[in-house]
Design a protein around this motif. Structure first.
Motif, mmCIF file in Angstrom:
data_model
loop_
_atom_site.group_PDB
_atom_site.id
_atom_site.type_symbol
_atom_site.label_atom_id
_atom_site.label_comp_id
_atom_site.label_asym_id
_atom_site.label_seq_id
_atom_site.Cartn_x
_atom_site.Cartn_y
_atom_site.Cartn_z
ATOM 1 N N HIS A 133 -2.064 -19.055 10.091
ATOM 2 C CA HIS A 133 -2.101 -18.765 9.169
ATOM 3 C C HIS A 133 -2.506 -16.769 9.082
ATOM 4 N N LEU A 134 -0.872 -16.672 8.292
ATOM 5 C CA LEU A 134 -1.663 -15.029 8.698
ATOM 6 C C LEU A 134 -2.397 -14.388 8.059
ATOM 7 N N THR A 135 -2.427 -13.145 8.813
ATOM 8 C CA THR A 135 -3.829 -12.659 7.390
ATOM 9 C C THR A 135 -3.687 -11.415 7.344
ATOM 10 N N THR A 136 -3.461 -10.142 6.726
ATOM 11 C CA THR A 136 -3.005 -8.498 6.227
ATOM 12 C C THR A 136 -3.246 -7.725 8.201
ATOM 13 N N MET A 137 -1.894 -7.002 7.959
ATOM 14 C CA MET A 137 -2.727 -6.169 8.767
ATOM 15 C C MET A 137 -3.256 -4.847 8.501
ATOM 16 N N SER A 138 -3.662 -4.235 9.617
ATOM 17 C CA SER A 138 -5.035 -3.475 9.409
ATOM 18 C C SER A 138 -4.403 -2.352 8.762
ATOM 19 N N GLN A 139 -5.433 -1.619 7.289
ATOM 20 C CA GLN A 139 -4.707 -0.703 6.243
ATOM 21 C C GLN A 139 -4.124 0.578 7.416
ATOM 22 N N PRO A 140 -5.149 1.092 8.622
ATOM 23 C CA PRO A 140 -4.202 2.266 8.894
ATOM 24 C C PRO A 140 -3.173 1.914 10.357
ATOM 25 N N LEU A 141 -2.993 0.632 10.485
ATOM 26 C CA LEU A 141 -1.666 0.484 11.488
ATOM 27 C C LEU A 141 -0.277 0.497 10.264
ATOM 28 N N PHE A 142 -0.916 -0.362 9.059
ATOM 29 C CA PHE A 142 0.589 0.218 7.919
ATOM 30 C C PHE A 142 0.260 1.167 7.664
ATOM 31 N N ASP A 143 -0.657 1.913 6.766
ATOM 32 C CA ASP A 143 -0.663 3.890 6.788
ATOM 33 C C ASP A 143 0.446 4.306 7.844
ATOM 34 N N HIS A 144 0.470 3.918 9.153
ATOM 35 C CA HIS A 144 0.731 4.456 10.392
ATOM 36 C C HIS A 144 2.088 4.528 10.375
ATOM 37 N N PHE A 145 2.592 3.545 9.798
ATOM 38 C CA PHE A 145 4.212 3.113 10.044
ATOM 39 C C PHE A 145 4.913 3.703 8.396
ATOM 40 N N TYR A 146 3.700 3.312 7.148
ATOM 41 C CA TYR A 146 4.608 3.135 6.465
ATOM 42 C C TYR A 146 4.191 4.238 4.868
ATOM 43 N N GLY A 147 2.795 4.436 5.717
ATOM 44 C CA GLY A 147 2.831 5.915 4.901
ATOM 45 C C GLY A 147 3.380 6.612 3.903
ATOM 46 N N VAL A 148 3.429 7.056 4.713
ATOM 47 C CA VAL A 148 4.417 8.260 4.231
ATOM 48 C C VAL A 148 6.078 8.282 4.073
ATOM 49 N N SER A 149 6.495 7.185 4.659
ATOM 50 C CA SER A 149 7.490 6.919 4.252
ATOM 51 C C SER A 149 8.031 6.262 2.708
ATOM 52 N N HIS A 150 7.214 5.121 2.089
ATOM 53 C CA HIS A 150 6.825 4.710 0.933
ATOM 54 C C HIS A 150 6.097 4.887 0.699
ATOM 55 N N CYS A 151 4.417 4.397 1.010
ATOM 56 C CA CYS A 151 3.029 4.249 0.255
ATOM 57 C C CYS A 151 2.992 5.727 -0.531
ATOM 58 N N ALA A 152 3.801 6.964 -0.229
ATOM 59 C CA ALA A 152 3.061 8.104 -1.209
ATOM 60 C C ALA A 152 4.715 7.945 -1.745
ATOM 61 N N ARG A 153 5.173 7.371 -1.594
ATOM 62 C CA ARG A 153 6.357 7.460 -2.250
ATOM 63 C C ARG A 153 6.298 6.896 -3.772
ATOM 64 N N CYS A 154 6.397 5.692 -3.584
ATOM 65 C CA CYS A 154 5.929 4.615 -4.200
ATOM 66 C C CYS A 154 5.356 4.485 -5.479
ATOM 67 N N ARG A 155 6.206 3.510 -6.654
ATOM 68 C CA ARG A 155 5.042 3.421 -7.614
ATOM 69 C C ARG A 155 4.252 2.905 -8.393
ATOM 70 N N TRP A 156 3.933 2.763 -7.592
ATOM 71 C CA TRP A 156 2.400 1.143 -6.976
ATOM 72 C C TRP A 156 1.561 2.125 -6.467
ATOM 73 N N ALA A 157 1.380 2.897 -6.739
ATOM 74 C CA ALA A 157 0.731 3.803 -5.525
ATOM 75 C C ALA A 157 -0.699 3.728 -6.730
ATOM 76 N N GLY A 158 -1.986 3.745 -5.293
ATOM 77 C CA GLY A 158 -3.806 3.499 -6.390
ATOM 78 C C GLY A 158 -3.709 2.805 -6.301
ATOM 79 N N PRO A 159 -4.973 2.664 -7.131
ATOM 80 C CA PRO A 159 -6.621 1.377 -6.574
ATOM 81 C C PRO A 159 -6.451 0.829 -7.102
ATOM 82 N N GLN A 160 -5.541 0.730 -8.565
ATOM 83 C CA GLN A 160 -4.894 0.006 -9.737
ATOM 84 C C GLN A 160 -4.066 -1.153 -9.489
#
Length: 153
Positions: A102-129
């Protein structure tokens, strides 16, 4: 003929390969390297050495591997498309995807490398909430919940 299990592994790791390499030859070399290093981690292969060489005017690293069962040795190149800073994270991601579990989650640092700037930084769902939404993206291994943030002027 390729074994079905090998085809399944390639399908599961293809998105990872495509994030790091654009040319087919680079994807093939990356897959070969990741498979071999997983074999080292799992005790099927031994890493006997690393050496620098000049090929085609470029410096390359050549790894020497030994098959634990047969004693045969092999050499392969460190993939040019894999930044050293990502090596350990990409190898762990490969193993996560390659295992028939069963799959688990991609590591946060690797996900951030691939998508942090292109997606996460511009996403309306940003933030710990919105941690559950972030977790779903990391489980998928790509931004599935991305919605651009609305900017007011």
């Amino acid at each position: 003929m390729t074994y079905r299990a090998t085809q399944d592994v390639v399908q599961r790791v293809r998105p990872l390969l495509e994030r790091l390499a654009t040319r087919t030859i680079d994807k093939a070399r990356l897959l070969q390297y990741l498979s071999a290093m997983a074999g080292v981690d799992w005790g099927v292969l031994r890493l006997n050495g690393r050496a620098a060489a000049i090929e085609g005017g470029l410096e390359v690293e050549i790894l020497t591997l030994e098959d634990s069962a047969s004693g045969e040795t092999y050499q392969l190149h460190y993939p040019q498309c894999l930044p050293r800073a990502l090596d350990a994270a990409v190898r762990e991601e490969y193993k996560r995807l390659a295992l028939d579990r069963h799959l688990t989650t991609m590591s946060q640092p690797l996900f951030d490398h691939f998508y942090g700037v292109s997606h996460c930084a511009r996403c309306r769902w940003a933030g710990p909430q919105h941690a559950q939404i972030h977790l779903e993206c990391r489980f998928a291994g790509h931004p599935i919940n991305f919605e651009p943030a609305e900017h007011t002027i």
